[in-house]
Design a protein around this motif. Structure first.
Motif, PDB file in Angstrom:
ATOM      1  N   GLU A   1      55.405 -14.660  34.274  1.00 58.21           N
ATOM      2  CA  GLU A   1      55.163 -15.821  35.133  1.00 58.21           C
ATOM      3  C   GLU A   1      53.759 -15.787  35.726  1.00 58.21           C
ATOM      4  OE1 GLU A   1      56.772 -17.782  39.282  1.00 58.21           O
ATOM      5  OE2 GLU A   1      58.142 -16.530  38.124  1.00 58.21           O
ATOM      6  N   ALA A   2      53.338 -14.630  36.214  1.00 55.31           N
ATOM      7  CA  ALA A   2      52.008 -14.516  36.825  1.00 55.31           C
ATOM      8  C   ALA A   2      50.899 -14.796  35.820  1.00 55.31           C
ATOM      9  CB  ALA A   2      51.837 -13.123  37.438  1.00 55.31           C
ATOM     10  N   LEU A   3      51.085 -14.354  34.596  1.00 54.54           N
ATOM     11  CA  LEU A   3      50.067 -14.584  33.570  1.00 54.54           C
ATOM     12  C   LEU A   3      50.043 -16.035  33.109  1.00 54.54           C
ATOM     13  CD1 LEU A   3      50.425 -11.352  31.404  1.00 54.54           C
ATOM     14  CD2 LEU A   3      48.555 -11.945  32.955  1.00 54.54           C
ATOM     15  N   GLY A   4      51.177 -16.705  33.220  1.00 50.37           N
ATOM     16  CA  GLY A   4      51.235 -18.098  32.797  1.00 50.37           C
ATOM     17  C   GLY A   4      51.067 -18.268  31.298  1.00 50.37           C
ATOM     18  N   MET A   5      51.445 -17.249  30.561  1.00 51.83           N
ATOM     19  CA  MET A   5      51.352 -17.288  29.095  1.00 51.83           C
ATOM     20  C   MET A   5      52.759 -17.264  28.531  1.00 51.83           C
ATOM     21  SD  MET A   5      48.279 -14.487  28.682  1.00 51.83           S
ATOM     22  CE  MET A   5      48.127 -14.616  26.903  1.00 51.83           C
TER      23      MET A   5
ATOM     24  N   LEU B   1      46.724  -4.855  35.262  1.00 51.45           N
ATOM     25  CA  LEU B   1      47.217  -3.814  36.173  1.00 51.45           C
ATOM     26  C   LEU B   1      47.161  -4.275  37.627  1.00 51.45           C
ATOM     27  CD1 LEU B   1      45.887  -0.531  34.551  1.00 51.45           C
ATOM     28  CD2 LEU B   1      48.167  -1.553  34.407  1.00 51.45           C
ATOM     29  N   ALA B   2      46.209  -5.116  37.954  1.00 49.97           N
ATOM     30  CA  ALA B   2      46.126  -5.661  39.321  1.00 49.97           C
ATOM     31  C   ALA B   2      47.337  -6.543  39.632  1.00 49.97           C
ATOM     32  CB  ALA B   2      44.832  -6.451  39.501  1.00 49.97           C
ATOM     33  N   ILE B   3      47.905  -7.171  38.615  1.00 48.17           N
ATOM     34  CA  ILE B   3      49.119  -7.980  38.812  1.00 48.17           C
ATOM     35  C   ILE B   3      50.324  -7.067  39.015  1.00 48.17           C
ATOM     36  CG2 ILE B   3      50.663  -9.671  37.743  1.00 48.17           C
ATOM     37  CD1 ILE B   3      48.155 -10.755  36.249  1.00 48.17           C
ATOM     38  N   TYR B   4      50.355  -5.950  38.318  1.00 47.33           N
ATOM     39  CA  TYR B   4      51.472  -4.998  38.452  1.00 47.33           C
ATOM     40  C   TYR B   4      51.504  -4.338  39.828  1.00 47.33           C
ATOM     41  CZ  TYR B   4      53.210  -4.849  33.639  1.00 47.33           C
ATOM     42  OH  TYR B   4      53.800  -5.154  32.442  1.00 47.33           O
ATOM     43  N   ARG B   5      50.326  -4.029  40.361  1.00 49.81           N
ATOM     44  CA  ARG B   5      50.240  -3.221  41.588  1.00 49.81           C
ATOM     45  C   ARG B   5      51.159  -3.714  42.712  1.00 49.81           C
ATOM     46  NH1 ARG B   5      44.970  -3.075  41.514  1.00 49.81           N
ATOM     47  NH2 ARG B   5      44.972  -1.474  39.923  1.00 49.81           N
ATOM     48  N   PRO B   6      51.085  -4.985  43.130  1.00 52.48           N
ATOM     49  CA  PRO B   6      51.965  -5.410  44.242  1.00 52.48           C
ATOM     50  C   PRO B   6      53.442  -5.471  43.858  1.00 52.48           C
ATOM     51  CG  PRO B   6      50.667  -7.268  43.414  1.00 52.48           C
ATOM     52  CD  PRO B   6      50.154  -6.035  42.733  1.00 52.48           C
ATOM     53  N   LEU B   7      53.740  -5.581  42.578  1.00 52.83           N
ATOM     54  CA  LEU B   7      55.138  -5.578  42.146  1.00 52.83           C
ATOM     55  C   LEU B   7      55.722  -4.168  42.156  1.00 52.83           C
ATOM     56  CD1 LEU B   7      54.774  -8.038  39.123  1.00 52.83           C
ATOM     57  CD2 LEU B   7      55.758  -8.544  41.375  1.00 52.83           C
TER      58      LEU B   7
ATOM     59  N   GLU C   1      53.235 -15.800  22.822  1.00 53.49           N
ATOM     60  CA  GLU C   1      51.816 -15.430  22.871  1.00 53.49           C
ATOM     61  C   GLU C   1      51.646 -13.975  23.314  1.00 53.49           C
ATOM     62  OE1 GLU C   1      47.632 -17.229  24.670  1.00 53.49           O
ATOM     63  OE2 GLU C   1      49.543 -17.998  25.448  1.00 53.49           O
ATOM     64  N   LEU C   2      52.419 -13.559  24.302  1.00 50.81           N
ATOM     65  CA  LEU C   2      52.344 -12.177  24.780  1.00 50.81           C
ATOM     66  C   LEU C   2      52.865 -11.198  23.734  1.00 50.81           C
ATOM     67  CD1 LEU C   2      53.347 -12.738  28.497  1.00 50.81           C
ATOM     68  CD2 LEU C   2      51.094 -12.077  27.616  1.00 50.81           C
TER      69      LEU C   2
END
Length: 152
Positions: free
Chosen positions: A123-127, A29-35, A131-132
């Protein structure tokens, strides 16, 4: 001298499924916030918009069931989406007891911007996508198992 807890300790924090799920949720969720911020959305609002982009028009009850949110949570979330012009809430013409949520033109147009979010998350997760998708399937099974356990 401090006692050393064996690696097989069933109460070791780093072995707890609940702990891993909690940290994973907060981290993602911290990755989603700025997006989501440029779209004027919180993550729960984004989830509501995803449901509406898929269905266009839903009753508050249907939307709450899809998002698995109670009416007390849904009401302020939808009021905020209405205030920023993404949705309207109207009484159903066939049943005044039903409150229907629909996308506005502005809400429909927001979808084009939102389409950039999933690839940015990957992209941010790098997975890898595979896998996701596997993780999603596993989490879906966990949700089903937890619901089944709660119902028993």
């Amino acid at each position: 001298m401090t006692d050393v807890i064996p690696q097989t300790d069933p109460l070791a924090l780093d072995r707890q499924v609940c702990f891993a799920l909690s940290i994973a949720s907060r981290s993602v969720l911290a990755i989603y916030r700025p997006l989501l911020q440029p779209l004027g959305l919180t993550h729960p609002q984004y989830l509501a918009m995803l449901a509406l982009w898929e269905h266009e028009r839903l009753s508050v009850k249907e939307l709450g069931e899809l998002l698995q949110l109670d009416p007390g949570t849904m009401s302020p979330l939808l009021k905020r989406l209405e205030a920023i012009g993404y949705v309207t809430r109207r009484r159903d013409v066939n049943d005044e007891r039903v409150l229907v949520v629909s996308l506005t033109q502005r809400g429909r147009a927001l979808r084009a911007e939102a389409e950039k979010i999933p690839p940015a998350i990957v992209e941010a997760l790098g997975m890898g996508l595979d896998e996701l998708q596997h993780l999603h399937a596993t989490l879906t099974r966990v949700i089903g198992a937890a619901r089944g356990a709660a119902a028993r």
